[in-house]
Scaffold this motif. Sequence first.
Motif, PDB file in Angstrom:
ATOM      1  N   HIS A  65     -31.034  -9.449  30.967  1.00 20.32           N
ATOM      2  CA  HIS A  65     -31.115  -8.056  30.478  1.00 20.32           C
ATOM      3  C   HIS A  65     -29.746  -7.404  30.227  1.00 20.32           C
ATOM      4  O   HIS A  65     -29.460  -6.328  30.773  1.00 20.32           O
ATOM      5  CB  HIS A  65     -31.898  -7.180  31.456  1.00 20.32           C
ATOM      6  N   VAL A  94     -33.087 -15.533  17.232  1.00 22.05           N
ATOM      7  CA  VAL A  94     -32.852 -15.203  18.636  1.00 22.05           C
ATOM      8  C   VAL A  94     -32.918 -13.687  18.826  1.00 22.05           C
ATOM      9  O   VAL A  94     -33.587 -13.193  19.735  1.00 22.05           O
ATOM     10  CB  VAL A  94     -31.485 -15.751  19.117  1.00 22.05           C
ATOM     11  N   THR A 137     -31.830  -3.576  24.266  1.00 16.88           N
ATOM     12  CA  THR A 137     -30.632  -4.413  24.138  1.00 16.88           C
ATOM     13  C   THR A 137     -30.082  -4.288  22.724  1.00 16.88           C
ATOM     14  O   THR A 137     -30.808  -4.467  21.748  1.00 16.88           O
ATOM     15  CB  THR A 137     -30.959  -5.884  24.453  1.00 16.88           C
ATOM     16  N   VAL A 174     -25.665  -7.906  23.122  1.00 14.21           N
ATOM     17  CA  VAL A 174     -25.567  -9.331  22.831  1.00 14.21           C
ATOM     18  C   VAL A 174     -24.648  -9.460  21.633  1.00 14.21           C
ATOM     19  O   VAL A 174     -24.875  -8.832  20.596  1.00 14.21           O
ATOM     20  CB  VAL A 174     -26.941  -9.961  22.513  1.00 14.21           C
ATOM     21  N   ILE A 216     -27.926  -5.488  19.619  1.00 12.96           N
ATOM     22  CA  ILE A 216     -27.431  -6.732  19.033  1.00 12.96           C
ATOM     23  C   ILE A 216     -26.243  -6.415  18.135  1.00 12.96           C
ATOM     24  O   ILE A 216     -26.344  -5.610  17.203  1.00 12.96           O
ATOM     25  CB  ILE A 216     -28.523  -7.438  18.199  1.00 12.96           C
ATOM     26  N   ILE A 239     -31.041 -14.576  27.989  1.00 10.69           N
ATOM     27  CA  ILE A 239     -30.897 -13.136  27.729  1.00 10.69           C
ATOM     28  C   ILE A 239     -32.086 -12.374  28.299  1.00 10.69           C
ATOM     29  O   ILE A 239     -31.918 -11.323  28.916  1.00 10.69           O
ATOM     30  CB  ILE A 239     -30.729 -12.877  26.219  1.00 10.69           C
ATOM     31  N   GLN A 240     -33.287 -12.910  28.133  1.00 14.00           N
ATOM     32  CA  GLN A 240     -34.462 -12.236  28.681  1.00 14.00           C
ATOM     33  C   GLN A 240     -34.411 -12.166  30.200  1.00 14.00           C
ATOM     34  O   GLN A 240     -34.891 -11.199  30.798  1.00 14.00           O
ATOM     35  CB  GLN A 240     -35.740 -12.922  28.200  1.00 14.00           C
ATOM     36  N   VAL A 269     -32.328 -17.292  24.143  1.00 16.63           N
ATOM     37  CA  VAL A 269     -33.456 -16.370  24.310  1.00 16.63           C
ATOM     38  C   VAL A 269     -33.871 -16.301  25.775  1.00 16.63           C
ATOM     39  O   VAL A 269     -34.004 -15.209  26.346  1.00 16.63           O
ATOM     40  CB  VAL A 269     -34.657 -16.792  23.422  1.00 16.63           C
ATOM     41  N   ILE A 277     -35.482 -11.444  21.155  1.00 15.22           N
ATOM     42  CA  ILE A 277     -34.959 -10.581  22.214  1.00 15.22           C
ATOM     43  C   ILE A 277     -35.456  -9.152  22.017  1.00 15.22           C
ATOM     44  O   ILE A 277     -35.928  -8.509  22.954  1.00 15.22           O
ATOM     45  CB  ILE A 277     -33.414 -10.607  22.226  1.00 15.22           C
ATOM     46  N   GLN A 278     -35.350  -8.656  20.794  1.00 19.56           N
ATOM     47  CA  GLN A 278     -35.745  -7.279  20.523  1.00 19.56           C
ATOM     48  C   GLN A 278     -37.228  -7.037  20.781  1.00 19.56           C
ATOM     49  O   GLN A 278     -37.621  -5.938  21.145  1.00 19.56           O
ATOM     50  CB  GLN A 278     -35.395  -6.911  19.077  1.00 19.56           C
ATOM     51  N   ARG A 323     -38.930  -8.228  23.234  1.00 17.12           N
ATOM     52  CA  ARG A 323     -39.122  -8.059  24.684  1.00 17.12           C
ATOM     53  C   ARG A 323     -38.159  -7.055  25.316  1.00 17.12           C
ATOM     54  O   ARG A 323     -38.488  -6.437  26.322  1.00 17.12           O
ATOM     55  CB  ARG A 323     -38.938  -9.410  25.379  1.00 17.12           C
ATOM     56  N   LEU A 324     -36.962  -6.948  24.746  1.00 13.36           N
ATOM     57  CA  LEU A 324     -35.937  -6.052  25.302  1.00 13.36           C
ATOM     58  C   LEU A 324     -35.408  -5.129  24.202  1.00 13.36           C
ATOM     59  O   LEU A 324     -34.255  -5.261  23.762  1.00 13.36           O
ATOM     60  CB  LEU A 324     -34.780  -6.871  25.882  1.00 13.36           C
TER      61      LEU A 324
END
Length: 132
Positions: A49, A68, A79, A53, A81, A45-46, A42, A72-73, A75-76
């Motif tokens: 960016h 995880v 991205t 993933v 998955i 990846i944050q 986490v 991630i989703q 905040r980003l």
Amino acid sequence: MDARQTVFIVEDDFLIMEYLRELSEEIGLGVTGTCDVAEEAVEQIQALHPDYVFMDLRLRGEGEGVDVAMAIQARLPETKIVYITGSNEPASLSRISQDHPHRVLIKPVVEADLRRAVGMAPRGSVAAGPLS
């Protein structure tokens, strides 16, 4: 500046992680990093960016791939998955679907699977052009 799409690989099996890393590089993805521990994934990846993933379901540490991915989703959200898992059991697939993944691939994964997952044409295909 490198305009390649980027990927971060989260996988607890070292040999599979290396296979995915090499295959990703062969198809032209920039691999920003790899990790096998949920909490560390986490954070990394944050910070990095990546565009994609590649996420295993079972990981080392506290939590699993879905945990995880959801972190991630949050905040980003841009991205994508792509779950890459050896488990095609209904309970596992149901858990994965809660995250609304970009794609779900069942191991073993081959080049064509990765290409499709990131929107690349299969090797050897010719893009259609205007007719003369």
